[in-house]
Design an enzyme around this catalytic site. Sequence first.
Site: not given
Length: 412
Positions: A263, A289, A404
């Site tokens: 961000e 792994h 938003k």
Amino acid sequence: MIRQELFFDTKRPDADLYDRLAREARSGEVGYYRLPEDPQGVCDEIAAYIEKDDIKSCRTIVVVGIGGSSLGTKAIDRLLFHTSNRNKKRLLFLENVDPIEQQSIMKGLKLDESLFIIISKSGSTIETTSHFKYLLEHFNLSFEDERFKRQFVFITDSGSPLDRFGAKYGLKVFHIPHNVGGRFSVLSAVGLLPLALVGYDIKALLSGAKTLKDSFFAKNEDLMVKKAHYYATHAGQYPINVLFSYGSAFEEFNAWYVQLWAESLGKIDKNGERRGLTPVGLIGSVDQHSFLQLIIEGPKNKTVTMIKIEDFETDPKIPDISLPYLEKTDYINGHGFGELLGAQCDATMQSIVDQGVSVDRLVIERLDEKSAGYLIFYYELLTSLTGALLEVNTYDQPGVELGKQILKSKFS
């Protein structure tokens, strides 16, 4: 406390890079630099608040917040959960508006045994206010109810809508400095209040951060500056930064790092160019792994930072038992689990270095409040340095704000 090692070649740091951050700190526009000194006296304010009988009796602490309002607190609690200072209070987080997760957290919550910390820098974060409304309805609380005033506390900017709401109805409010962004706010009341409530020494946390701050502004952190310079100048060649943390306690820290790095650095620069570095958080030895294969034989477009703990302060031994048909595993018998994890970190790092990948390592003497504060401030400073070199505004998030606005239009 923490030492850094670089395993790649880079140029001597430019002293001006220290000065650029010093000017930024002196300007007052970026406030996180001052948090280690606790300029607002937040530690004392918190100490007085948590000594109140009705607060001490709370057995569950619920942080209602998302992103910068929760990730740093989760990170530090997970890092230090094993330490002796951690008390038995539950620390829960209402973050995502996932209804399954929300209902799972709500099960068994008792109002009179819980303290709800509503955290929003802007004071109007949609996820946070939605959970807040749900809690009011769930516990059948009115704004004038004394139980509401006793079991809820706010953390927000002075003058925000949430601050004004708290003032109107007589709730306790802690303030975030206006010049401290959410993702840089864990060393403010945002993190210090919940962490103090579950027993941690928050002054030691700030002390660890201050140790690094003082060293950095005395121009003694050349390895950090070299690393930031390397990341910024090689961003096109190595756009992915892998944090390979050896210890399950780093899972939430990795998530905090991902938010801070992504961000802060994923921006359009002053020349209109898209810039950014992509963070990846891994846990050793688990991700040996899985993701390690991609690092070793995949595209050479990554840098890797290893984090290693020297002293786990507990190290049970692997029993000296020879299992039929599995005798090839006997070489580790009698050694500690922590010793094995440290050796895995060393071996994995060597295998990556041998492939010509740019690697550095942070070695933590032990996990405690001071080292946690140091580590948090290290990554905040590294982010600021790298952002300055990428010529982006490290402290805004216009891309997030756009989403938003679109969300609001969908419900209008």
